[in-house]
Design an enzyme around this catalytic site. Structure first.
Site, mmCIF file in Angstrom:
data_model
loop_
_atom_site.group_PDB
_atom_site.id
_atom_site.type_symbol
_atom_site.label_atom_id
_atom_site.label_comp_id
_atom_site.label_asym_id
_atom_site.label_seq_id
_atom_site.Cartn_x
_atom_site.Cartn_y
_atom_site.Cartn_z
ATOM 1 C CG HIS A 52 -1.927 -1.043 1.262
ATOM 2 N ND1 HIS A 52 -2.976 -1.028 2.157
ATOM 3 C CD2 HIS A 52 -2.101 -2.161 0.514
ATOM 4 C CE1 HIS A 52 -3.743 -2.082 1.958
ATOM 5 N NE2 HIS A 52 -3.227 -2.792 0.965
ATOM 6 C CD GLU A 54 -1.876 4.430 3.326
ATOM 7 O OE1 GLU A 54 -3.007 4.929 3.461
ATOM 8 O OE2 GLU A 54 -1.656 3.450 2.584
ATOM 9 C CB CYS A 85 -1.707 1.618 6.231
ATOM 10 S SG CYS A 85 -1.434 0.768 4.658
#
Length: 146
Positions: A52, A54, A85
């Site tokens: 992801h 992040e 995250c």
């Protein structure tokens, strides 16, 4: 650089990722007013479900700063961080999470997953992270239509 500029950088990265076939999420990690990393999701090209935006921003920033401790850093995310995250930001000691669209916005646009908000995660973990939601929300929601 004002907060709006950091979020706009994250939005630009998300748009760039979406045009490359990634899901439309971006993140910009900032320390003392300077961008340390600005990235988009890489889950599809890396075949890594943890890639992801992040997480990618945390990985790059820790390497650049040569530290696992990101105290004093802010992360700007186009969408509210998922529980994975958020937890990674918590363990990296990120001081502030600023996000645009909420997880509910994402789900309402047809996204899939569970809605456990950053505020719920903050409580569950007893996290000191400051959470600022809905920042440039309309611009962030537009990413879901790419």
């Amino acid at each position: 650089m004002p907060r709006e500029e950091f979020m706009k950088l994250a939005i630009e990265k998300a748009h760039e990722g979406a045009t490359e076939g990634q899901s439309p999420f971006g993140a910009c990690l900032v320390k003392e007013g300077e961008v340390v990393s600005c990235v988009h999701n890489l889950t599809r090209t890396s075949m890594d479900p943890t890639a992801h935006a992040e997480i990618q921003a945390l990985r790059e920033s820790c390497v650049k700063l040569k530290s696992l401790d990101l105290t004093g850093c802010e992360i700007y995310s186009t969408c509210e961080p998922c529980p994975m995250c958020f937890t990674a930001c918590h363990y990296a000691k990120v001081s502030t999470i600023v996000y645009g669209a909420s997880l509910e916005d994402f789900m309402n646009s047809g996204g899939k997953g569970r809605v456990t908000t950053s505020y719920q995660m903050k409580g569950l973990l007893g996290s000191p992270i400051q959470v600022i939601g809905g920042f440039l929300r309309d611009e962030a929601i537009q990413l879901f239509t790419i």
